[in-house]
Design a protein around this motif. Sequence first.
Motif, mmCIF file in Angstrom:
data_model
loop_
_atom_site.group_PDB
_atom_site.id
_atom_site.type_symbol
_atom_site.label_atom_id
_atom_site.label_comp_id
_atom_site.label_asym_id
_atom_site.label_seq_id
_atom_site.Cartn_x
_atom_site.Cartn_y
_atom_site.Cartn_z
ATOM 1 N N ALA A 15 -44.968 35.460 68.741
ATOM 2 C CA ALA A 15 -45.853 35.364 69.906
ATOM 3 C C ALA A 15 -46.713 36.616 70.052
ATOM 4 O O ALA A 15 -47.818 36.553 70.580
ATOM 5 N N LEU A 16 -46.217 37.739 69.580
ATOM 6 C CA LEU A 16 -46.958 39.002 69.690
ATOM 7 C C LEU A 16 -47.896 39.233 68.500
ATOM 8 O O LEU A 16 -48.656 40.200 68.506
ATOM 9 N N ALA A 17 -47.847 38.359 67.517
ATOM 10 C CA ALA A 17 -48.521 38.596 66.242
ATOM 11 C C ALA A 17 -50.005 38.229 66.252
ATOM 12 O O ALA A 17 -50.506 37.585 65.336
ATOM 13 N N HIS A 18 -50.719 38.665 67.271
ATOM 14 C CA HIS A 18 -52.168 38.457 67.318
ATOM 15 C C HIS A 18 -52.766 39.561 68.186
ATOM 16 O O HIS A 18 -52.270 39.822 69.288
ATOM 17 N N PRO A 19 -53.823 40.210 67.711
ATOM 18 C CA PRO A 19 -54.399 41.334 68.470
ATOM 19 C C PRO A 19 -54.809 40.968 69.898
ATOM 20 O O PRO A 19 -54.590 41.760 70.816
ATOM 21 N N MET A 20 -55.382 39.782 70.093
ATOM 22 C CA MET A 20 -55.799 39.417 71.454
ATOM 23 C C MET A 20 -54.583 39.206 72.356
ATOM 24 O O MET A 20 -54.611 39.583 73.534
ATOM 25 N N ARG A 21 -53.506 38.646 71.813
ATOM 26 C CA ARG A 21 -52.311 38.453 72.632
ATOM 27 C C ARG A 21 -51.713 39.790 73.036
ATOM 28 O O ARG A 21 -51.280 39.969 74.171
ATOM 29 N N ILE A 22 -51.725 40.743 72.121
ATOM 30 C CA ILE A 22 -51.242 42.090 72.455
ATOM 31 C C ILE A 22 -52.104 42.679 73.568
ATOM 32 O O ILE A 22 -51.593 43.227 74.551
ATOM 33 N N ARG A 23 -53.402 42.552 73.442
ATOM 34 C CA ARG A 23 -54.310 43.106 74.457
ATOM 35 C C ARG A 23 -54.090 42.421 75.808
ATOM 36 O O ARG A 23 -54.088 43.085 76.853
ATOM 37 N N ILE A 24 -53.901 41.104 75.796
ATOM 38 C CA ILE A 24 -53.619 40.378 77.034
ATOM 39 C C ILE A 24 -52.341 40.919 77.674
ATOM 40 O O ILE A 24 -52.295 41.163 78.887
ATOM 41 N N LEU A 25 -51.314 41.125 76.879
ATOM 42 C CA LEU A 25 -50.058 41.651 77.415
ATOM 43 C C LEU A 25 -50.243 43.059 77.976
ATOM 44 O O LEU A 25 -49.662 43.406 79.006
ATOM 45 N N GLU A 26 -51.048 43.874 77.301
ATOM 46 C CA GLU A 26 -51.330 45.218 77.820
ATOM 47 C C GLU A 26 -52.011 45.126 79.183
ATOM 48 O O GLU A 26 -51.669 45.863 80.109
ATOM 49 N N LEU A 27 -52.961 44.216 79.296
ATOM 50 C CA LEU A 27 -53.666 44.042 80.574
ATOM 51 C C LEU A 27 -52.736 43.514 81.657
ATOM 52 O O LEU A 27 -52.784 43.970 82.803
ATOM 53 N N LEU A 28 -51.878 42.561 81.293
ATOM 54 C CA LEU A 28 -50.946 42.013 82.274
ATOM 55 C C LEU A 28 -49.872 43.026 82.673
ATOM 56 O O LEU A 28 -49.299 42.927 83.756
ATOM 57 N N SER A 29 -49.625 44.008 81.805
ATOM 58 C CA SER A 29 -48.647 45.034 82.173
ATOM 59 C C SER A 29 -49.207 45.939 83.277
ATOM 60 O O SER A 29 -48.457 46.652 83.939
ATOM 61 N N GLU A 30 -50.519 45.877 83.500
ATOM 62 C CA GLU A 30 -51.149 46.615 84.600
ATOM 63 C C GLU A 30 -51.087 45.814 85.906
ATOM 64 O O GLU A 30 -51.315 46.361 86.970
ATOM 65 N N GLY A 31 -50.836 44.501 85.802
ATOM 66 C CA GLY A 31 -50.765 43.642 86.979
ATOM 67 C C GLY A 31 -51.244 42.241 86.672
ATOM 68 O O GLY A 31 -51.824 41.975 85.620
ATOM 69 N N GLU A 32 -50.985 41.338 87.607
ATOM 70 C CA GLU A 32 -51.370 39.933 87.457
ATOM 71 C C GLU A 32 -52.873 39.786 87.288
ATOM 72 O O GLU A 32 -53.643 40.543 87.887
ATOM 73 N N LYS A 33 -53.264 38.777 86.492
ATOM 74 C CA LYS A 33 -54.692 38.507 86.286
ATOM 75 C C LYS A 33 -54.878 37.014 86.038
ATOM 76 O O LYS A 33 -53.980 36.339 85.538
ATOM 77 N N ASN A 34 -56.074 36.518 86.352
ATOM 78 C CA ASN A 34 -56.400 35.140 86.018
ATOM 79 C C ASN A 34 -57.252 35.116 84.751
ATOM 80 O O ASN A 34 -57.637 36.169 84.235
ATOM 81 N N VAL A 35 -57.544 33.922 84.255
ATOM 82 C CA VAL A 35 -58.280 33.791 82.993
ATOM 83 C C VAL A 35 -59.652 34.452 83.081
ATOM 84 O O VAL A 35 -60.070 35.138 82.150
ATOM 85 N N ASN A 36 -60.343 34.260 84.208
ATOM 86 C CA ASN A 36 -61.679 34.849 84.344
ATOM 87 C C ASN A 36 -61.638 36.367 84.276
ATOM 88 O O ASN A 36 -62.503 36.989 83.660
ATOM 89 N N GLU A 37 -60.644 36.958 84.904
ATOM 90 C CA GLU A 37 -60.503 38.420 84.855
ATOM 91 C C GLU A 37 -60.228 38.878 83.424
ATOM 92 O O GLU A 37 -60.837 39.842 82.945
#
Length: 109
Positions: A15-37
Motif C-alpha cells: 500500500a505504501l509502494a507508490h510515491p503519491m501514496r507516500i505523499r498523501i500519507l505525509e499530508l494526512l499526518s499533518e491532519g485530516e484533508k478532503n480530496v480537493n485539498e
Amino acid sequence: MNYEVQQFKSEFFKALAHPMRIRILELLSEGEKNVNELQAILGSEGSAVSQQLAVLRAKNVVNSVKEGTTVIYSLRDPLIKELLGVAKRIFDNHLVSAITMLENMRSGD
C-alpha cells in the motif's frame, strides 16, 4: 500466526509502494484533508488522487468519513506518521553514506 503477520506486513508495504501514496500519507499526518485539498497541494488531477486514496482505503491505511458531499480522509493509525519519519531517517542515513563515499573517492583522486 507468523504467516498472518508477514502477510499483513507485505500488504501494508504494498500500500505504501507508490510515491503519491507516500505523499498523501505525509499530508494526512499533518491532519485530516478532503480530496480537493489533497489535489490542490499535490497539483494533481482528482482522479489520480482518488485512485491512490482508494488503494489506501482498501488496505486499511486511511479512514474516510463522509460529511455531506465531502469525504474527509485521515490516517487510520497515528503510528504511520512515526513510520514515515523512520523511513526518512533511513533515507538520510543512506544519503549521508553515499555522500561520504563520493567525498572519499574525490579525495583519493
